[in-house]
Enzyme design. Structure first.
Site, PDB file in Angstrom:
ATOM      1  CD  GLU A 299      -2.952  -0.772  -0.167  1.00  0.00           C
ATOM      2  OE1 GLU A 299      -2.956   0.350  -0.705  1.00  0.00           O
ATOM      3  OE2 GLU A 299      -3.613  -1.728  -0.608  1.00  0.00           O
TER       4      GLU A 299
ATOM      5  CE1 TYR B  65      -6.623   3.268  -0.955  1.00  0.00           C
ATOM      6  CE2 TYR B  65      -4.313   3.298  -0.283  1.00  0.00           C
ATOM      7  CZ  TYR B  65      -5.343   2.715  -0.977  1.00  0.00           C
ATOM      8  OH  TYR B  65      -5.126   1.573  -1.683  1.00  0.00           O
TER       9      TYR B  65
ATOM     10  CG  ASP C 197      -8.061   4.787  -5.066  1.00  0.00           C
ATOM     11  OD1 ASP C 197      -9.302   4.735  -5.233  1.00  0.00           O
ATOM     12  OD2 ASP C 197      -7.256   4.170  -5.771  1.00  0.00           O
TER      13      ASP C 197
END
Length: 321
Positions: free
Chosen positions: A42, A124, A142
DNA sequence: GAAACGTGGCT
DNA sequence: TAGCCAAGTTT
């Protein structure tokens, strides 16, 4: 459209997840449930294309297979494995977060709320890790999700969509990680910024528009010319370290910068962009300047080189990848 | 809230 | 070619 009835919401989830199950790309970070590996993926994926991340992800995990290994590593070593990926603050913060956890003898936090406290993890990323690794029903927003929701809302409502609230209302609580990834996957492969493949979209019955998605005007770009020198004999090459206090890529290594450009023609010229500046880069052969360090090319590849320096060394066939 | 932060691939 | 854009966060 964004205020769906419950029955419509379940149909929406079923359609989206069905599409995802049949069309998901086989990406390395989708073959693990290890929260650390999800975390690394991520961070690397922030503002970075999937295709650019894949090889970095594999190499990084080989070098730092777990939190402990990352926490123990030198910052320079970590940055060397990040070299060329960009946004180097991500690597520094990832390592700093690993060190925080090790120092506190803590495992990875399991909730978005706790993950949010770690450096480099924003709203996020916290939701992404919590949903994918720990099945917390925390929706992600996102750029992809925003675009999908704007298109679904239609022109009239596009400006008033609360993305986080809407995504949270839609999320599938049985498969939150897959739901989040499905929304992003849809945005990345079907609901594209330009020329969306609406015919292939599993959500078209809920879509309010197929118009172009307007994005904010990007910051004005500047142009600049810079010169670098390639200096060294045989396997050696001169490198300099950027100031630790530099705003851009502090402490990273690069070819010596020329303050005055020679009159004769450079070895070659290439173009390179760094954030909001487009550089015309000219490279000359020359003598090693004062303050530069001679390094074996093989050793250099283990330093945190800037992406531009990597590009130049590749161009000279002094570096692979 | 805007600006800064990197890079490479695609159009 | 020049511009656009990518699974955001920090300051």
């Amino acid at each position: 459209m964004l205020a769906l009835k419950n029955s419509s919401k379940s149909a929406f989830r079923r359609r989206l997840l069905g599409w995802y199950d049949a069309n998901r790309r086989n990406l390395p970070w989708r073959q693990t449930r290890d929260p650390y590996k999800i975390w690394v993926s991520e961070i690397m994926l922030q503002q970075t294309r999937v295709a650019a991340v894949i090889e970095y992800y594999k190499r990084f995990l080989k070098a730092f297979p777990n939190i402990n290994a990352l926490a123990r590593a030198d910052e320079e070593t970590v940055l060397a494995h990040w070299s060329g990926l960009g946004y180097y603050r991500r690597a520094r913060m990832l390592r700093a977060a690993a060190q925080q956890l090790e120092a506190a003898k803590r495992e990875m936090p399991r909730t978005a709320g706790e993950l949010l406290e770690l450096p480099g993890i924003g709203r996020y990323t916290a939701a992404a890790i919590a949903s994918i690794a720990f099945r917390e029903p925390a929706a992600v927003v996102d750029g992809n999700v925003e675009r999908v929701l704007v298109r679904m809302a239609g022109e009239n409502e596009a400006d008033s969509v609360d993305f986080w609230t809407t995504a949270q209302e839609l999320i599938d609580t049985d498969r939150p990680g897959d739901f989040n990834q499905a929304m992003m996957e849809l945005g990345a492969t079907v609901c594209l910024p330009k020329n969306p493949a609406c015919g292939a979209c599993p959500l078209k019955q809920w879509c309010g528009t197929r118009g172009e998605h307007k994005t904010a005007k990007p910051a004005a770009r500047k142009t600049s010319t810079v010169g670098y020198v390639v200096a060294g004999h045989g396997p050696k090459i001169a490198l300099t370290q950027r100031p630790k206090t530099a705003r851009l890529m502090p402490g990273m290594w690069e070819l010596p910068l020329l303050h005055r450009l020679p009159r004769h023609a450079p070895l070659f010229t290439l173009r390179h962009s760094v954030t909001t500046t487009d550089y015309v880069v000219k490279v000359w052969r020359g003598r090693p300047p004062k303050g530069s360090v001679q390094s074996n090319v093989a050793q250099a590849s283990k330093l945190p080189l800037t992406g531009l320096t990597r590009k130049i060394l590749r161009r000279l066939s002094l570096l692979r990848d």
